[in-house]
Design a protein around this motif. Structure first.
Motif, short mmCIF file in Angstrom:
data_model
loop_
_atom_site.label_atom_id
_atom_site.label_comp_id
_atom_site.label_asym_id
_atom_site.label_seq_id
_atom_site.Cartn_x
_atom_site.Cartn_y
_atom_site.Cartn_z
N SER A 133 37.80 -81.52 -29.42
CA SER A 133 39.08 -80.93 -29.06
C SER A 133 39.43 -81.09 -27.57
O SER A 133 40.58 -81.01 -27.20
N TYR A 571 44.83 -70.47 -18.21
CA TYR A 571 43.98 -70.54 -17.01
C TYR A 571 44.12 -71.87 -16.29
O TYR A 571 43.86 -71.98 -15.09
N GLY A 673 35.68 -79.39 -15.32
CA GLY A 673 36.75 -80.36 -15.40
C GLY A 673 36.12 -81.74 -15.37
O GLY A 673 35.09 -81.96 -14.72
O1 NBY Z 1 33.97 -78.39 -21.07
C1 NBY Z 1 35.17 -77.67 -21.19
C2 NBY Z 1 35.42 -76.90 -19.91
O2 NBY Z 1 36.59 -76.11 -20.03
C3 NBY Z 1 35.55 -77.89 -18.76
O3 NBY Z 1 35.70 -77.22 -17.54
C4 NBY Z 1 34.32 -78.79 -18.72
O4 NBY Z 1 34.52 -79.84 -17.82
C5 NBY Z 1 34.05 -79.39 -20.09
C6 NBY Z 1 32.77 -80.18 -20.11
O5 NBY Z 1 31.73 -79.45 -19.56
N1 NBY Z 1 35.10 -76.83 -22.36
C7 NBY Z 1 35.58 -77.27 -23.53
O6 NBY Z 1 36.13 -78.35 -23.65
N2 NBY Z 1 35.38 -76.44 -24.60
C8 NBY Z 1 35.73 -76.75 -25.85
O7 NBY Z 1 36.32 -77.76 -26.14
C9 NBY Z 1 35.40 -75.78 -26.93
C10 NBY Z 1 35.57 -76.20 -28.23
C11 NBY Z 1 35.30 -75.31 -29.27
C12 NBY Z 1 34.87 -74.04 -28.97
C13 NBY Z 1 34.69 -73.62 -27.68
C14 NBY Z 1 34.96 -74.51 -26.65
N3 NBY Z 1 34.63 -73.15 -30.01
O8 NBY Z 1 33.92 -72.15 -29.81
O9 NBY Z 1 35.07 -73.39 -31.12
#
Ligand code: NBY
Length: 832
Positions: A133, A571, A673
């Motif tokens: 995603s 955010y 990011g």
């Molecule tokens: O992960 C992202 C962070 O927001 C970003 O700052 C960072 O660079 C990147 C890699 O470390 N987080 C992120 O993309 N999270 C998700 O896509 C995500 C997807 C599913 C769920 C939680 C978070 N979920 O619980 O279903």
């Protein structure tokens, strides 16, 4: 004749090599053969799709050769293997990437063109596997590329979702989701492995029994059993012979499912069970934050984790042997908490199925896992209701209780009588109904925990994992994220790649990005600067053409391309950018003679389908764009476009074309990011807050080559503690007030003052991400951007220096840090 595959041209390869030969002649012959024997077509009647498939199979044959060789060497080597567990892999298009890593990108294109194949058209034909995603899924894909490139034996484990992230279309300015049926035309990159499959159980109850030696054991009597089947995708390294494996699990009903029920006449019941089994890997949840309590999501997590742990044990048995040494052979990296159940599952497999003692199993488990955290937002930490968990995974709940008890006993010894601390650290949260804290399970069950940027790693130690850090500080690490320069420079920006290679006099930078430093001494060279500008304008022309075609917004390639592309989230503050646009618009309307650098504001990104505010932000962007783009008084200076369906493929169109990269999250909220890195590597300058990896990018490229604005994370904390009052800011800044009021006036909503009220009211009265607090600083910083852009030579120098100093942000560096500091895995070199 056209009845059998034509012979392309005499080949210079030895005959036994023609199938996987790398010469142009061999590639042409293989291409024609694959078109004929796989697609059943000859050149004259082949569709673009047939031509794409033939090209894909031609690449795949060559990949398999390296893959088999790697598997053989890995099997006999004593090196450790990394199992990367991730619920998401956002791979993006495969063909060019694989040709680059095979080292035949140029010759393959030439071969296709000699067969009168329009290579760009076949690249457009490729659908990408959108099995993720956002940043987390794309990071997993970059790490696969770098694991292979760094010669680390690795298996990526995940889910073969039949439907990936939805396709976004924009209708009347609103996001509309369309299902992504990425497998409809077949997937040439994967190999089904029907013989590699495991049973996965759900529900039912547990029983106490005794084994032959009279020891007490637990037997799990499940209510439902399904099976997971492996689908393998080879992952090549760049500049090496190593190839790794991405193994994705598809859920199916066990073969015997129908007979039992069918025999007693319940045919529909049997079909229903089959559907239920197949549902598990049917669709990716499109949220970038967890949505509480979705049963199917918990089923998905357990499904892939169980298959992966069973597979790891099988592999260990096939090669080295005694189970007691499995932690010496394998390291498991958890990509966030989504696969954290693997900790409980490995315990179950070792204790219940392999009859190991609890103590030994726990010691092995604790030495096997490592966990990466990707978020600080407390509301984004995953928890599962105990009731749901117990219903689906009764045995795992017992195991988690046992882990928790043992753990809390240790905490009690260290912090006698500190019951508040015990409650905070427990794997079970008793404050919001009883829930299981997956992050606590991940920390307790791992030997290493890491954040994804320096600031983020510091913050997890002082906020969400403060108590755990006090207990075991040595387990906390930091590894700043990185991105692969193969995909995000070589594949997506070939013009820039060629210019860099010509300027440096080598292409070593592709395999070791620190070599970009060789550009530094040329930063003031007017000849390089002129070429640099030509490369940028060419990319901008390509993007403008694509946007015109897909959105109808014409953009002047000479304008500054100011781009914000990422998931829509409060955010990340896309609305702060919108307020800036509205300010410029008002300035121009009030004084048409005001001097202004023409800017094209380009947005891209998906909103979670249930996130109402994020969807309203998309509508706002498009609504503001509609007014500005059709107003001849301003549209010579301002344009606003929303790129629909931001995914890997479309991202690759954006990064090369950006002049300015928007990284404007509230300080302390963006873990790292990675888009910030992709833009900067392609010569965009960054306007950004003191957040995530922005901080390290600024350090690397030099503060004078980065546009920093806004509060620091500490200032944010202080302001929030003091009591943040956005209303006072709104009242106290006439321009800010007039920008927000213009939205509420209905100007952008055909006179409807209510449409954007939820957004404007929230900003004025709550503003949890402090848009108003950073508004003034952002505008002022944008003035500095304008000033710099008006001096092309200065801008070019800054742009060149950005690229020259981005070496650290290669995912190759990140993977080397993981391998050395966290995994202790040595590279395995394949000769020849
Ligand atoms: O992960 C992202 C962070 O927001 C970003 O700052 C960072 O660079 C990147 C890699 O470390 N987080 C992120 O993309 N999270 C998700 O896509 C995500 C997807 C599913 C769920 C939680 C978070 N979920 O619980 O279903």
């Amino acid at each position: 004749s056209t009845r059998s595959p034509a012979t392309a041209a005499p080949s210079n390869d030895p005959p036994e090599q023609t199938r996987t030969g790398m010469s142009k002649a061999a590639l042409k012959q293989a291409y024609i053969d694959n078109l004929f024997y796989i697609q059943g077509r000859f050149r004259d009647v082949a569709s673009t799709y047939d031509l794409y498939m033939a090209a894909a199979f031609t690449a795949r044959d060559r990949m398999l050769e390296r893959w088999v060789e790697s598997a053989q060497v890995y099997k006999t080597s004593h090196a450790r293997t990394l199992c990367y567990l991730s619920a998401e892999y956002l791979l993006g298009p495969q063909l060019t990437q694989n040709l680059v890593n095979l080292g035949i990108a140029k010759v393959a294109r030439a071969a296709a063109e000699e067969l009168s194949v329009d290579f760009n058209a076949i690249l457009e034909e490729e659908v990408e596997p959108g099995l993720g995603s956002g940043g987390l899924g794309r990071l997993a894909a970059c790490y696969l590329d770098s694991l292979a490139t760094q010669r680390i034996p690795a298996i990526g484990y995940g889910i073969r979702y039949e439907f990936g992230i939805f396709d976004q279309v924009i209708q009347d300015g609103w996001q509309v989701e369309r299902s992504d049926n990425w497998l409809r035309n077949g997937n040439p990159w994967e190999l089904p492995r029907p013989k590699i499959s495991f049973a996965v159980r759900y529900g039912g109850h547990t029983e106490q029994t005794r084994d032959q030696e009279g020891r007490s054991r637990v037997r799990w009597v499940p209510e439902m059993v399904i099976k997971g089947v492996a689908y393998d995708t080879p992952i090549l390294g760049y500049g090496v012979r190593n190839a790794n494996l991405l193994r994705l699990w598809k859920s199916e009903a066990p073969e015997s499912f129908d007979f039992q029920t069918f025999n007693v006449g319940d045919y529909y019941g049997a079909v229903h069970a089959k559907i239920e089994a197949e549902t598990i890997s049917k669709v990716l949840y499109p949220n970038d934050e967890p949505e509480a309590g979705k049963e199917l999501r918990l089923k998905q997590q357990y499904f892939f984790v169980s298959c992966s742990m069973q597979d790891m044990i099988r592999l260990h048995r096939n090669t080295v042997g005694p189970l007691e040494t499995i932690h010496q052979k394998f390291v498991v990296q958890l990509n966030d908490t989504h696969p954290a159940l693997a900790i409980a599952e490995l315990m179950r497999l070792l204790v219940d199925e392999q009859a190991m003692t609890w103590e030994q199993a726990w010691s092995i488990t604790r030495q096997t896992f490592c966990y990466t955290n990707h978020t600080l937002l407390p509301e984004a930490l995953e928890t599962w209701s105990l009731a749901l968990f117990e219903r689906l995974l009764p045995r795992h709940l017992e195991i988690i209780y046992a882990i928790n008890q043992e753990f809390l006993d240790q905490v009690r010894v260290r912090f006698l009588g500190d019951e508040a601390r015990i409650a905070r650290m427990s794997l079970i949260d008793e404050t919001h109904g009883r829930r299981i804290r997956m992050a606590h399970l991940a920390v307790v069950g791992s030997r290493a925990v890491n954040g994804v940027a320096a600031l983020h790693s510091k913050l997890i130690k002082t906020t969400i994992f403060k108590d755990f850090h006090e207990l075991a500080p040595e387990r906390f690490h930091t590894v700043t994220n990185g991105v692969t320069p193969r995909r995000f420079m070589v594949v997506s920006n070939p013009r820039l790649a060629r210019l860099i290679t010509a300027t440096c006099g080598h292409d070593r930078w592709i395999g070791d990005l620190e070599y970009l430093r060789d550009l530094e001494t040329h930063a003031d060279d007017p000849v390089l600067q002129a070429r640099w500008r030509q490369v940028k304008i060419a990319a901008k022309r390509d993007l403008a053409c694509w946007l015109d075609h897909h959105t109808g917004v014409p953009i002047d390639p000479e304008a500054m391309f100011d781009i914000q592309a990422k998931r829509l989230h409060e955010y990340k503050r896309q609305h702060l950018k919108v307020l800036h646009i509205i300010r410029l618009y008002q300035r121009l309307k009030q004084d048409p003679s005001v001097s202004m650098v023409p800017r094209a504001f380009i947005f891209g990104g998906k909103a979670a389908p249930g996130y109402v505010m994020a969807k309203l932000m998309i509508k706002l962007i498009n609504a503001v764009g509609e007014v500005i783009n059709r107003d001849p008084q301003v549209n010579g200076y301002l344009r606003v476009a929303f790129m629909p369906n931001f995914n890997v493929k479309n991202g690759q169109r954006l990064y090369p074309a950006a002049d300015l990269s928007e990284q404007i999250s509230l300080a302390g909220k963006e873990a790292s990011g990675t888009g910030n890195m992709k833009f900067s590597m392609n010569g965009a300058l960054t306007i950004g807050t003191d957040d995530g990896a922005n901080i390290e990018i600024r350090e690397a490229v030099g503060a004078e080559n980065f546009f920093l604005f806004g509060m620091t994370a500490e200032e944010v904390q202080r302001k929030q503690a003091e009591g943040y009052r956005p209303w006072a800011l709104y009242q106290g800044d006439a321009e800010l007030k007039s920008d927000i009021d213009l939205i509420s006036s209905g100007l952008f909503s055909h006179g409807d003052p209510h449409l954007f009220r939820p957004l404007t009211d929230h900003l004025i009265h709550a503003d949890p991400f402090m848009v108003l607090a950073d508004y003034r600083a952002y505008l002022e910083c944008q003035e500095r951007v304008t000033e710099a852009y008006a001096q092309p030579r200065r801008w070019d120098r800054m742009s060149i220096l950005n690229v020259a100093r981005m070496g650290r942000f290669s995912s190759d560096r990140a993977i080397r840090e993981y391998a050395e500091r966290i995994w202790q895995i040595e590279p395995v070199v394949l000769d020849s």
